[in-house]
Design a protein around this motif. Sequence first.
Motif, PDB file in Angstrom:
ATOM      1  N   GLN A 148       0.947  -1.299   0.058  1.00 18.20           N
ATOM      2  CA  GLN A 148       0.016  -0.037   0.221  1.00 18.20           C
ATOM      3  C   GLN A 148       0.842   1.156  -0.231  1.00 18.20           C
ATOM      4  OE1 GLN A 148      -2.608  -0.500   3.350  1.00 18.20           O
ATOM      5  NE2 GLN A 148      -3.882  -2.035   2.236  1.00 18.20           N
ATOM      6  N   GLN A 149       2.046   1.150   0.726  1.00 20.94           N
ATOM      7  CA  GLN A 149       2.795   2.483   0.951  1.00 20.94           C
ATOM      8  C   GLN A 149       3.583   2.548  -0.481  1.00 20.94           C
ATOM      9  OE1 GLN A 149       3.356   4.582   3.347  1.00 20.94           O
ATOM     10  NE2 GLN A 149       4.303   5.693   1.911  1.00 20.94           N
ATOM     11  N   GLY A 150       3.858   1.516  -1.209  1.00 20.84           N
ATOM     12  CA  GLY A 150       4.342   1.540  -2.475  1.00 20.84           C
ATOM     13  C   GLY A 150       3.746   2.329  -3.625  1.00 20.84           C
ATOM     14  N   SER A 151       2.282   2.047  -3.485  1.00 18.54           N
ATOM     15  CA  SER A 151       1.313   2.506  -4.320  1.00 18.54           C
ATOM     16  C   SER A 151       1.182   3.866  -3.825  1.00 18.54           C
ATOM     17  CB  SER A 151      -0.125   1.716  -3.999  1.00 18.54           C
ATOM     18  OG  SER A 151      -0.100   0.434  -4.615  1.00 18.54           O
ATOM     19  N   ARG A 152       1.090   4.364  -2.631  1.00 21.37           N
ATOM     20  CA  ARG A 152       1.031   5.824  -2.487  1.00 21.37           C
ATOM     21  C   ARG A 152       2.141   6.527  -2.999  1.00 21.37           C
ATOM     22  NH1 ARG A 152      -1.133   3.757   2.553  1.00 21.37           N
ATOM     23  NH2 ARG A 152       0.655   3.861   3.354  1.00 21.37           N
ATOM     24  N   ASP A 153       3.363   5.983  -2.895  1.00 18.91           N
ATOM     25  CA  ASP A 153       4.664   6.451  -3.373  1.00 18.91           C
ATOM     26  C   ASP A 153       4.594   6.810  -4.979  1.00 18.91           C
ATOM     27  OD1 ASP A 153       5.560   6.646  -0.819  1.00 18.91           O
ATOM     28  OD2 ASP A 153       6.825   5.038  -0.821  1.00 18.91           O
ATOM     29  N   ALA A 154       3.998   5.867  -5.537  1.00 16.38           N
ATOM     30  CA  ALA A 154       4.026   5.873  -7.084  1.00 16.38           C
ATOM     31  C   ALA A 154       2.970   7.124  -7.226  1.00 16.38           C
ATOM     32  CB  ALA A 154       3.450   4.415  -7.642  1.00 16.38           C
ATOM     33  N   LEU A 155       2.134   7.210  -6.739  1.00 13.13           N
ATOM     34  CA  LEU A 155       0.856   8.057  -7.071  1.00 13.13           C
ATOM     35  C   LEU A 155       1.375   9.517  -6.510  1.00 13.13           C
ATOM     36  CD1 LEU A 155      -2.350   6.871  -5.558  1.00 13.13           C
ATOM     37  CD2 LEU A 155      -1.815   7.048  -7.963  1.00 13.13           C
ATOM     38  N   ARG A 156       2.357   9.672  -5.763  1.00 16.76           N
ATOM     39  CA  ARG A 156       2.924  11.096  -5.319  1.00 16.76           C
ATOM     40  C   ARG A 156       4.079  11.522  -6.288  1.00 16.76           C
ATOM     41  NH1 ARG A 156       3.614  14.651  -1.277  1.00 16.76           N
ATOM     42  NH2 ARG A 156       1.803  13.448  -0.155  1.00 16.76           N
ATOM     43  N   GLU A 157       4.752  10.359  -6.863  1.00 18.56           N
ATOM     44  CA  GLU A 157       5.820  10.594  -7.835  1.00 18.56           C
ATOM     45  C   GLU A 157       5.071  11.017  -9.221  1.00 18.56           C
ATOM     46  OE1 GLU A 157       9.052   8.111 -10.386  1.00 18.56           O
ATOM     47  OE2 GLU A 157       8.264   7.285  -8.614  1.00 18.56           O
ATOM     48  N   ARG A 158       3.946  10.503  -9.635  1.00 25.55           N
ATOM     49  CA  ARG A 158       3.377  10.926 -10.797  1.00 25.55           C
ATOM     50  C   ARG A 158       2.874  12.438 -10.579  1.00 25.55           C
ATOM     51  NH1 ARG A 158      -0.241   8.812 -14.663  1.00 25.55           N
ATOM     52  NH2 ARG A 158      -1.956  10.058 -15.294  1.00 25.55           N
ATOM     53  N   ALA A 159       2.589  12.835  -9.683  1.00 24.23           N
ATOM     54  CA  ALA A 159       2.018  14.302  -9.545  1.00 24.23           C
ATOM     55  C   ALA A 159       3.409  15.262  -9.470  1.00 24.23           C
ATOM     56  CB  ALA A 159       1.101  14.553  -8.224  1.00 24.23           C
ATOM     57  N   THR A 160       4.431  14.561  -8.392  1.00 26.66           N
ATOM     58  CA  THR A 160       5.398  15.518  -8.353  1.00 26.66           C
ATOM     59  C   THR A 160       6.745  15.784  -9.608  1.00 26.66           C
ATOM     60  OG1 THR A 160       6.642  14.095  -7.022  1.00 26.66           O
ATOM     61  CG2 THR A 160       5.172  15.612  -5.752  1.00 26.66           C
ATOM     62  N   VAL A 161       6.813  14.592  -9.814  1.00 27.00           N
ATOM     63  CA  VAL A 161       7.728  14.191 -10.921  1.00 27.00           C
ATOM     64  C   VAL A 161       7.082  14.534 -12.594  1.00 27.00           C
ATOM     65  CG1 VAL A 161       9.467  12.780 -11.955  1.00 27.00           C
ATOM     66  CG2 VAL A 161       9.234  12.765  -9.443  1.00 27.00           C
ATOM     67  N   LYS A 162       6.089  13.947 -12.720  1.00 29.93           N
ATOM     68  CA  LYS A 162       5.501  14.029 -14.187  1.00 29.93           C
ATOM     69  C   LYS A 162       4.587  15.039 -14.227  1.00 29.93           C
ATOM     70  CE  LYS A 162       5.958   8.940 -14.806  1.00 29.93           C
ATOM     71  NZ  LYS A 162       5.231   7.654 -15.171  1.00 29.93           N
ATOM     72  N   GLY A 163       4.100  15.781 -13.194  1.00 31.01           N
ATOM     73  CA  GLY A 163       3.119  16.610 -13.205  1.00 31.01           C
ATOM     74  C   GLY A 163       1.653  16.477 -13.774  1.00 31.01           C
ATOM     75  N   LEU A 164       1.405  15.090 -13.503  1.00 34.63           N
ATOM     76  CA  LEU A 164      -0.055  14.627 -13.966  1.00 34.63           C
ATOM     77  C   LEU A 164      -0.880  14.317 -12.891  1.00 34.63           C
ATOM     78  CD1 LEU A 164       1.405  11.940 -16.587  1.00 34.63           C
ATOM     79  CD2 LEU A 164       0.492  14.344 -16.957  1.00 34.63           C
ATOM     80  N   PRO A 165      -2.230  14.385 -12.971  1.00 37.22           N
ATOM     81  CA  PRO A 165      -3.211  13.900 -12.132  1.00 37.22           C
ATOM     82  C   PRO A 165      -3.005  12.452 -11.749  1.00 37.22           C
ATOM     83  CG  PRO A 165      -4.269  14.472 -14.046  1.00 37.22           C
ATOM     84  CD  PRO A 165      -2.882  14.870 -14.333  1.00 37.22           C
TER      85      PRO A 165
ATOM     86  N   PRO B 120      -0.064  20.989  -5.841  1.00 41.68           N
ATOM     87  CA  PRO B 120      -0.495  21.952  -6.739  1.00 41.68           C
ATOM     88  C   PRO B 120       0.336  21.481  -8.225  1.00 41.68           C
ATOM     89  CG  PRO B 120       0.290  23.510  -4.875  1.00 41.68           C
ATOM     90  CD  PRO B 120       0.827  21.951  -4.839  1.00 41.68           C
ATOM     91  N   LEU B 121      -0.548  21.477  -9.311  1.00 41.39           N
ATOM     92  CA  LEU B 121      -0.255  20.911 -10.620  1.00 41.39           C
ATOM     93  C   LEU B 121       0.087  22.318 -11.622  1.00 41.39           C
ATOM     94  CD1 LEU B 121      -1.391  17.324 -10.989  1.00 41.39           C
ATOM     95  CD2 LEU B 121       0.794  18.096 -10.049  1.00 41.39           C
ATOM     96  N   LYS B 122       0.990  22.975 -11.599  1.00 42.77           N
ATOM     97  CA  LYS B 122       1.075  24.334 -12.202  1.00 42.77           C
ATOM     98  C   LYS B 122       0.746  24.111 -13.968  1.00 42.77           C
ATOM     99  CE  LYS B 122       2.207  26.560  -8.826  1.00 42.77           C
ATOM    100  NZ  LYS B 122       1.139  27.374  -7.957  1.00 42.77           N
ATOM    101  N   ASN B 123       1.095  22.985 -14.703  1.00 45.44           N
ATOM    102  CA  ASN B 123       0.820  22.708 -15.768  1.00 45.44           C
ATOM    103  C   ASN B 123      -0.657  22.376 -16.160  1.00 45.44           C
ATOM    104  OD1 ASN B 123       1.222  20.332 -14.617  1.00 45.44           O
ATOM    105  ND2 ASN B 123       1.272  19.242 -16.442  1.00 45.44           N
ATOM    106  N   ILE B 124      -1.426  22.222 -15.225  1.00 50.28           N
ATOM    107  CA  ILE B 124      -2.849  22.152 -15.694  1.00 50.28           C
ATOM    108  C   ILE B 124      -3.614  23.343 -15.662  1.00 50.28           C
ATOM    109  CG2 ILE B 124      -5.026  20.996 -14.894  1.00 50.28           C
ATOM    110  CD1 ILE B 124      -2.815  18.691 -15.345  1.00 50.28           C
TER     111      ILE B 124
END
Length: 530
Positions: A136-153, A262-266
């Motif tokens: 479960q923690q791995g899933s949360r980390d992957a979601l956070r990386e999607r937002a912080t690194v890729k800038g995607l929802p 915050p996702l500035k590119n959206i």
Amino acid sequence: MSNEIAGVWARVSTDIQQSLDSQVARAKSELEKRGYVVPPERILKVDWTSLDLEHCPQFQELRGWIQRKEIAALGVFDRDRLNAIGLQRLVFLSDCKDNGVELVICQGPPILNELEGQLVELALALGKERQVLRAQQGSRDALRERATVKGLPTTYQPPYGYDWDKDTNRLIANANWETRVFIINHFMSGSTLKGIVKELRKRGISSPTGKDYWPEPTIYGILRDTVNFGEYRALRRENVEPKNRRGNTYGKSSAKTLPGIPLKNIEIEKPIINQSQHQWILDRLELNRLNAKRNAKRDYLLAGLIHYEGDNLRYYGFDIRHKSWAYRYYHRGKNGNPKAYLPGRKLEAQVEAKAREILTSDEVLGQEFGWREELIRESRLRLENESSRLDRKANENLSAESELAGLRIRGKISDDAYDRQQALLTAERKWVSEERTRVQEKIIELNKRSASLVGLEQLRKRMAEKILSNSFADRRFVLETLQTKVIVTGEGAVEVEFTIGGGKDGTEIVLNLPLNACPRYSIVLLHSPF
């Protein structure tokens, strides 16, 4: 050999697992080898994702079979299909042992009956629990990386009133956008959540789920959403275990609100309000929470707005035999407050009268506009003259530096004298630059303060419908919008303070008025005049 009745427990915990039938076949085969009979009604196939099996209805049914001794054996494909919480597994194994139920494990070592067996099962259950938590923690980390690194929802679930354009990462307003605007504007004009719900129902507007009735938490979520001022945030909610379960729920059925990323590119089409208005909405929602009636015997107009300046403790409403009321101050021991009680009816009337006078009196408004605009105009003129003088000083410094360089080239000045003069000119140039920056900052702040005066007139227009209302909600809304504070001084005087504006940069106007004096108005700025 035995012909006793046995049961089968089969469980999957993820969408990927589709092995219920194979689990049942394997467990039934093992039980029949041992001479047990497995009727179809004693087979339980469960899709259950939570670690907590105690709230699973089928698991409770299974425990009922065991405790009533309706089965003599239980077949399970693997022990990890049982409880993943250590103590729960030990309790279940104890139930089986006490009621003579043989536990048949098809895959892995058999369960030992000795004390060592309990320790082994506890360790295995704890290991399974940690494995699930790590996943479960791995899933949360992957979601956070999607937002912080890729800038995607993290999900493409659109906010109410918008649709996703995934190709351009834009939120496009749809047919429900007008309803979103309606909710926000009504709240900003003083409507309560209940009032908005009633108005939406009266207009026949369906909720986001298609129901006739809008839940208040849905309205609350729309009001708090940063999309309203054009900023999309990911990971604003996280599912958690509830502190107290209501009804037959299981797993992480509650959620906590997070600030979000915050996702500035959206890009968001047609923002409804600006960021300062959004902050006002958040402050208003917090005031509603703090001032909720709950179990109060009456409405107290100044609840939470009165405090003693000696220790900043608040007064609270006190009902007097359901006929009158007062505001009471309580502190253990003596701390010098000369007024522990304030008459409720009289004090509320005085504060409301002052608020109405500020919002309706042309004399007050003209007085404040007159002397403050004159002060700002004179201050701005002085600062502009100072800025011109600094510009001339900078030009003189540049000319002096050019002349000094010419003397050095022609050999008419020694190296030591040149270095000394150059150091003085450099220091002077730095001072001029710093002074120019300081003057420009003061001019910008003056412009902000001038704008805050305009906010007083805008506030009057917004309060026009509320100021003469007899509704408690409207009367309270007016006082909260003026950020009213009633202050009891150490000498026993009672003062009321209103704030026009509300900028955290010190540009608001604060009016501090004694309640027992002639109607003189003095505005005290949070910064000294220039």
